[in-house]
Design a protein around this motif. Structure first.
Motif, mmCIF file in Angstrom:
data_model
loop_
_atom_site.group_PDB
_atom_site.id
_atom_site.type_symbol
_atom_site.label_atom_id
_atom_site.label_comp_id
_atom_site.label_asym_id
_atom_site.label_seq_id
_atom_site.Cartn_x
_atom_site.Cartn_y
_atom_site.Cartn_z
ATOM 1 N N SER A 97 0.618 -1.013 0.147
ATOM 2 C CA SER A 97 0.297 0.249 -0.022
ATOM 3 C C SER A 97 0.921 1.409 0.063
ATOM 4 O O SER A 97 0.568 1.949 -0.671
ATOM 5 C CB SER A 97 -1.371 -0.131 1.109
ATOM 6 O OG SER A 97 -1.950 -0.514 1.395
ATOM 7 N N GLU A 98 2.265 0.950 0.663
ATOM 8 C CA GLU A 98 2.832 2.422 1.260
ATOM 9 C C GLU A 98 3.547 2.585 -0.330
ATOM 10 O O GLU A 98 4.002 3.927 -0.827
ATOM 11 C CB GLU A 98 3.831 1.878 2.074
ATOM 12 C CG GLU A 98 3.436 2.386 3.130
ATOM 13 C CD GLU A 98 4.507 1.995 4.650
ATOM 14 O OE1 GLU A 98 5.604 2.016 3.937
ATOM 15 O OE2 GLU A 98 3.591 2.080 5.531
ATOM 16 N N GLU A 100 2.603 1.515 -3.102
ATOM 17 C CA GLU A 100 1.154 2.211 -4.717
ATOM 18 C C GLU A 100 1.548 3.794 -4.358
ATOM 19 O O GLU A 100 1.213 4.369 -5.160
ATOM 20 C CB GLU A 100 0.128 1.003 -4.282
ATOM 21 C CG GLU A 100 -1.043 2.292 -5.437
ATOM 22 C CD GLU A 100 -2.582 0.672 -4.750
ATOM 23 O OE1 GLU A 100 -3.080 1.569 -5.326
ATOM 24 O OE2 GLU A 100 -1.792 -0.443 -4.313
ATOM 25 N N ALA A 101 1.298 4.459 -2.936
ATOM 26 C CA ALA A 101 1.399 5.421 -2.417
ATOM 27 C C ALA A 101 2.196 6.222 -2.637
ATOM 28 O O ALA A 101 1.849 7.114 -3.425
ATOM 29 C CB ALA A 101 0.691 5.704 -1.305
ATOM 30 N N GLU A 104 1.723 6.605 -6.913
ATOM 31 C CA GLU A 104 0.995 7.977 -6.828
ATOM 32 C C GLU A 104 1.357 9.121 -6.992
ATOM 33 O O GLU A 104 1.251 10.219 -7.759
ATOM 34 C CB GLU A 104 -0.230 7.236 -6.745
ATOM 35 C CG GLU A 104 -0.950 6.637 -6.509
ATOM 36 C CD GLU A 104 -2.057 5.823 -5.838
ATOM 37 O OE1 GLU A 104 -1.986 6.560 -4.777
ATOM 38 O OE2 GLU A 104 -2.810 5.327 -6.275
ATOM 39 N N ALA A 105 1.930 8.904 -5.905
ATOM 40 C CA ALA A 105 2.909 10.730 -5.712
ATOM 41 C C ALA A 105 4.191 10.672 -6.621
ATOM 42 O O ALA A 105 4.225 12.132 -7.187
ATOM 43 C CB ALA A 105 3.018 10.555 -3.750
#
Length: 126
Positions: A97-98, A100-101, A104-105
């Motif tokens: 999850s980290e 992926e975030a 995206e950033a």
């Protein structure tokens, strides 16, 4: 219940827990000591299914009693491993999850940088 290493969180990113105890890091000697302790506890509780002589010999009433004792110890170890596996799966999910975030950033920052460069190029062209 077995202790579970839970990842620490620093600066928004999960960090692996320091290596600790657990079935996978136990030496054969440590596992043997744990089994002997299990036998000692079980002999006091099981009501005579086994006995330990003063010389340290272990006597079981039957092969069945021995098998049940080994199965009990093995089940406890497998349950501890299952708990650790679930904790590890949660940790991996958090890392995914980290990641992926963060991806995206990065994509968003690149888009904004390109827009800024395009806007600057257009302003200079005028």
């Amino acid at each position: 219940a077995a202790a579970v290493d839970v990842p620490a969180v620093e600066g928004g990113l999960a960090r692996p827990a320091p290596p600790g105890g657990g079935a996978l890091t136990q030496s054969d000697g440590e596992m043997a000591d744990e089994f002997v302790a299990f036998l000692s506890e079980s002999s006091a509780v099981e009501g005579g299914a086994m006995r330990i002589s003063e010389g340290g010999e272990v006597w079981f009433r039957s092969e069945r009693e021995l098998a049940e004792m080994v199965v009990g110890f093995t089940k406890a170890k497998l349950q501890a491993l299952a708990v650790s596996a679930r904790a590890l799966a949660r940790y991996v999910n958090d890392l995914e999850s980290e990641l992926e975030a963060a991806d995206e950033a990065v994509v968003e920052m690149r888009r904004k940088q390109q827009e800024g460069q395009q806007g600057q190029a257009e302003a200079e062209a005028r």
